[in-house]
Design a protein around this motif. Structure first.
Motif, PDB file in Angstrom:
ATOM      1  N   GLY A 183       0.887  -1.339  -0.106  1.00 58.20           N
ATOM      2  CA  GLY A 183       0.026  -0.060  -0.225  1.00 58.20           C
ATOM      3  C   GLY A 183       0.835   1.390  -0.026  1.00 58.20           C
ATOM      4  O   GLY A 183       2.049   1.189   0.505  1.00 58.20           O
ATOM      5  N   LEU A 184       0.464   2.252  -0.653  1.00 62.21           N
ATOM      6  CA  LEU A 184       1.084   3.447  -0.739  1.00 62.21           C
ATOM      7  C   LEU A 184       0.470   4.798  -0.764  1.00 62.21           C
ATOM      8  O   LEU A 184      -0.773   4.895  -1.598  1.00 62.21           O
ATOM      9  CB  LEU A 184       2.207   3.735  -1.892  1.00 62.21           C
ATOM     10  CG  LEU A 184       2.909   4.805  -2.376  1.00 62.21           C
ATOM     11  CD1 LEU A 184       3.916   4.966  -1.156  1.00 62.21           C
ATOM     12  CD2 LEU A 184       3.540   4.648  -3.582  1.00 62.21           C
ATOM     13  N   PHE A 217       2.683   4.471 -14.735  1.00 56.56           N
ATOM     14  CA  PHE A 217       1.502   5.035 -14.441  1.00 56.56           C
ATOM     15  C   PHE A 217       0.669   5.295 -15.498  1.00 56.56           C
ATOM     16  O   PHE A 217       0.896   5.247 -16.689  1.00 56.56           O
ATOM     17  CB  PHE A 217       1.939   6.549 -14.169  1.00 56.56           C
ATOM     18  CG  PHE A 217       2.956   6.834 -12.571  1.00 56.56           C
ATOM     19  CD1 PHE A 217       3.393   5.635 -11.949  1.00 56.56           C
ATOM     20  CD2 PHE A 217       2.905   8.162 -12.241  1.00 56.56           C
ATOM     21  CE1 PHE A 217       3.824   5.901 -10.658  1.00 56.56           C
ATOM     22  CE2 PHE A 217       3.361   8.085 -11.004  1.00 56.56           C
ATOM     23  CZ  PHE A 217       3.837   7.323 -10.126  1.00 56.56           C
ATOM     24  N   PRO A 218      -0.723   5.698 -15.057  1.00 56.86           N
ATOM     25  CA  PRO A 218      -1.586   6.189 -16.073  1.00 56.86           C
ATOM     26  C   PRO A 218      -1.369   7.508 -16.736  1.00 56.86           C
ATOM     27  O   PRO A 218      -0.865   8.369 -16.173  1.00 56.86           O
ATOM     28  CB  PRO A 218      -2.789   6.168 -15.271  1.00 56.86           C
ATOM     29  CG  PRO A 218      -2.488   6.812 -13.872  1.00 56.86           C
ATOM     30  CD  PRO A 218      -1.013   5.879 -13.533  1.00 56.86           C
ATOM     31  N   ASP A 236      -3.209  12.459  -4.674  1.00 57.23           N
ATOM     32  CA  ASP A 236      -3.653  11.393  -5.175  1.00 57.23           C
ATOM     33  C   ASP A 236      -2.647  10.722  -5.847  1.00 57.23           C
ATOM     34  O   ASP A 236      -2.751   9.330  -6.126  1.00 57.23           O
ATOM     35  CB  ASP A 236      -5.083  11.389  -6.009  1.00 57.23           C
ATOM     36  CG  ASP A 236      -6.063  11.769  -5.272  1.00 57.23           C
ATOM     37  OD1 ASP A 236      -6.354  11.469  -3.838  1.00 57.23           O
ATOM     38  OD2 ASP A 236      -6.920  12.638  -5.728  1.00 57.23           O
ATOM     39  N   LEU A 237      -1.780  11.361  -6.405  1.00 56.29           N
ATOM     40  CA  LEU A 237      -0.705  10.748  -7.287  1.00 56.29           C
ATOM     41  C   LEU A 237       0.899  11.449  -7.186  1.00 56.29           C
ATOM     42  O   LEU A 237       0.816  12.772  -7.293  1.00 56.29           O
ATOM     43  CB  LEU A 237      -1.118  10.693  -8.715  1.00 56.29           C
ATOM     44  CG  LEU A 237      -0.123  10.236  -9.712  1.00 56.29           C
ATOM     45  CD1 LEU A 237       0.072   8.716  -9.620  1.00 56.29           C
ATOM     46  CD2 LEU A 237      -0.542  10.514 -11.364  1.00 56.29           C
ATOM     47  N   THR A 286      -2.659   2.210  -4.648  1.00 59.42           N
ATOM     48  CA  THR A 286      -2.748   3.745  -4.385  1.00 59.42           C
ATOM     49  C   THR A 286      -4.315   4.253  -4.661  1.00 59.42           C
ATOM     50  O   THR A 286      -5.153   3.583  -5.186  1.00 59.42           O
ATOM     51  CB  THR A 286      -1.793   4.555  -5.039  1.00 59.42           C
ATOM     52  OG1 THR A 286      -2.229   4.850  -6.396  1.00 59.42           O
ATOM     53  CG2 THR A 286      -0.669   3.841  -4.955  1.00 59.42           C
ATOM     54  N   HIS A 287      -4.470   5.603  -4.412  1.00 61.28           N
ATOM     55  CA  HIS A 287      -5.752   6.254  -4.686  1.00 61.28           C
ATOM     56  C   HIS A 287      -5.702   6.393  -6.216  1.00 61.28           C
ATOM     57  O   HIS A 287      -6.886   6.888  -6.701  1.00 61.28           O
ATOM     58  CB  HIS A 287      -5.723   7.586  -3.923  1.00 61.28           C
ATOM     59  CG  HIS A 287      -5.888   7.637  -2.638  1.00 61.28           C
ATOM     60  ND1 HIS A 287      -6.703   6.574  -2.053  1.00 61.28           N
ATOM     61  CD2 HIS A 287      -5.581   8.485  -1.442  1.00 61.28           C
ATOM     62  CE1 HIS A 287      -6.797   6.805  -0.658  1.00 61.28           C
ATOM     63  NE2 HIS A 287      -6.133   8.086  -0.174  1.00 61.28           N
ATOM     64  N   SER A 288      -4.596   6.238  -6.913  1.00 54.83           N
ATOM     65  CA  SER A 288      -4.673   6.536  -8.303  1.00 54.83           C
ATOM     66  C   SER A 288      -4.806   4.965  -9.015  1.00 54.83           C
ATOM     67  O   SER A 288      -4.115   4.876 -10.219  1.00 54.83           O
ATOM     68  CB  SER A 288      -3.408   7.259  -8.873  1.00 54.83           C
ATOM     69  OG  SER A 288      -3.732   8.712  -8.513  1.00 54.83           O
ATOM     70  N   GLY A 289      -5.169   4.085  -8.499  1.00 54.06           N
ATOM     71  CA  GLY A 289      -4.975   2.673  -8.984  1.00 54.06           C
ATOM     72  C   GLY A 289      -3.900   1.818  -8.444  1.00 54.06           C
ATOM     73  O   GLY A 289      -2.969   2.253  -7.614  1.00 54.06           O
ATOM     74  N   ILE A 290      -3.464   0.909  -9.248  1.00 56.54           N
ATOM     75  CA  ILE A 290      -2.237  -0.001  -9.149  1.00 56.54           C
ATOM     76  C   ILE A 290      -1.110   0.596 -10.075  1.00 56.54           C
ATOM     77  O   ILE A 290      -1.347   0.744 -11.176  1.00 56.54           O
ATOM     78  CB  ILE A 290      -2.592  -1.322  -9.395  1.00 56.54           C
ATOM     79  CG1 ILE A 290      -3.716  -2.101  -8.582  1.00 56.54           C
ATOM     80  CG2 ILE A 290      -1.183  -2.202  -9.407  1.00 56.54           C
ATOM     81  CD1 ILE A 290      -3.226  -2.287  -7.340  1.00 56.54           C
TER      82      ILE A 290
END
Length: 289
Positions: free
Chosen positions: A68-69, A126-127, A79-80, A107-111
Motif C-alpha cells: 500500500g502507498l 503510471f496512467p 492522489d498521485l 494507491t488512490h490512483s489505482g495500481i
C-alpha cells in the motif's frame, strides 16, 4: 501512550547526484499509522512529499510483491506522486532487499508498478493523463503570474489531475524558462475553486542538449510553491508532447534549481517514467501511538 520508533529515509529522485532531483521522505510501516500521525510526520519532514508504505497480505518488505502507498505534502494528501513513488521503490529494492523484478503499489490512483532495471534505475508504470485545450481567458491572471511577460503558445488543462499546462512560444530558450520567478502566493489569490491544483509551464527541447522538452511545476494549492521534479506532471506532459512530436519516447528535463531528468515511453494509455535516485539519509523517527 506507547512510544516507538519507525525507520525513515530521504531519497533524491530523478537524479544520480546528491542534493539534486526531488527529495522525498519514505516511511516503511510494519504497522499502519493514523492519517493524523502521517500528516504530522509529513509536516515534520517538510519535503514536497512523504511516502508511507504498508505491507499487504501479511508479507514482509523483503519478500512481498505488493504494497500500500500514500503520499502527503506538508499540508495535504495527494492522489498521485511520481518522485515519492520512485523513492519508495528504491528503498524497497536497494535498502530492504526485495529481489522482485517488479512490485505493485495500491494507491488512490489505482495500481502503480515499479520495475527494477539492470542499471539500478527504476521504471514507474503510471496512467497517462492527456490534457485538453482550455480557454486562456478563464485563468488569465494565473497565466500572467506564471509566464510573466513571455508569450504563451498553448493552454491546456488535465481534468484528471487538475493541472494547467502552459506552453511557451518556440522562440524562447531554456534559460527563459529557468529565469521565471512567479509569486506563488499570488497564484493562490486567483484560484480557489479547485479547477487548478498545479501549473506546468513547458517549452520545446533542444536537440543539442539531448532533451525533447523542458518544464517547471508550481503547486501552492497543495503546499508546494515549486516542485523540483514531478512525475505526475509528466503523465500530462508526455501526452501533450506525444501529439506535438507524433512519437512515444522522450527525454525530459525539469528545470527547477535542483533539476532532474526523466526517460519517458508511452504505451497505450500508460506511461513509463524511468529515473535514477541518490540515497541521502536513513534514520528513525520517535513517535507516540
Amino acid at each position: 501512550m506507547e512510544q516507538t520508533f519507525t525507520a525513515v529515509y530521504i531519497v533524491d529522485a530523478f537524479t544520480n547526484e546528491l542534493f539534486s532531483g526531488n527529495p522525498a521522505a519514505v516511511c516503511c510501516l510494519e504497522k499502519d499509522f493514523s492519517d493524523s500521525l502521517k500528516r504530522k510526520i509529513a509536516a515534520e519532514m517538510n519535503l514536497s512529499e512523504t511516502a508511507f508504505v504498508t505491507i499487504e497480505n501479511g508479507e514482509t518488505f523483503e519478500k512481498s510483491p505488493k504494497f500500500g502507498l500514500r503520499w502527503f505534502t506538508p499540508t495535504h494528501e495527494v492522489d498521485l506522486c511520481g518522485h515519492a513513488t520512485l523513492a519508495a521503490a528504491a528503498i524497497i529494492f536497494h535498502k530492504l532487499g526485495n529481489k522482485e523484478k517488479a512490485i505493485e503499489f495500491n494507491t488512490h490512483s489505482g495500481i502503480l508498478k515499479a520495475i527494477q532495471e539492470k542499471d539500478s534505475s527504476i521504471t514507474l508504470d503510471f496512467p497517462l493523463n492527456p490534457p485538453s485545450p482550455y480557454q486562456a481567458q478563464n485563468l488569465k491572471d494565473i497565466i500572467r503570474v506564471v509566464a510573466e511577460n513571455l508569450e504563451i503558445q498553448d493552454v491546456q488543462h488535465s481534468s484528471t489531475t487538475k493541472k494547467l499546462l502552459l506552453r511557451l512560444a518556440d522562440k524562447y530558450k531554456r534559460h527563459d524558462l529557468e529565469n521565471l520567478n512567479p509569486s506563488t502566493q499570488e497564484l493562490l489569490s486567483y484560484e480557489s475553486n479547485g479547477v487548478v491544483k498545479g501549473v506546468i509551464i513547458t517549452l520545446q527541447g533542444d536537440a543539442n542538449e539531448g532533451y525533447d522538452f523542458y518544464s517547471r511545476y508550481f503547486a501552492p494549492w497543495v503546499g508546494i510553491p515549486e516542485d523540483p521534479v514531478t512525475g505526475s506532471a509528466h503523465t500530462v506532459l508526455a501526452a501533450y508532447w506525444q501529439k506535438v512530436y507524433n512519437k512515444d519516447q522522450f527525454r525530459a528535463r525539469q528545470c527547477s534549481k535542483r533539476g532532474g531528468d526523466l526517460n519517458i515511453k508511452i504505451i497505450g494509455q500508460r506511461v513509463k517514467l524511468t529515473g535514477e535516485v541518490a540515497h541521502v539519509l536513513e534514520g528513525k523517527i520517535r513517535i507516540k501511538l
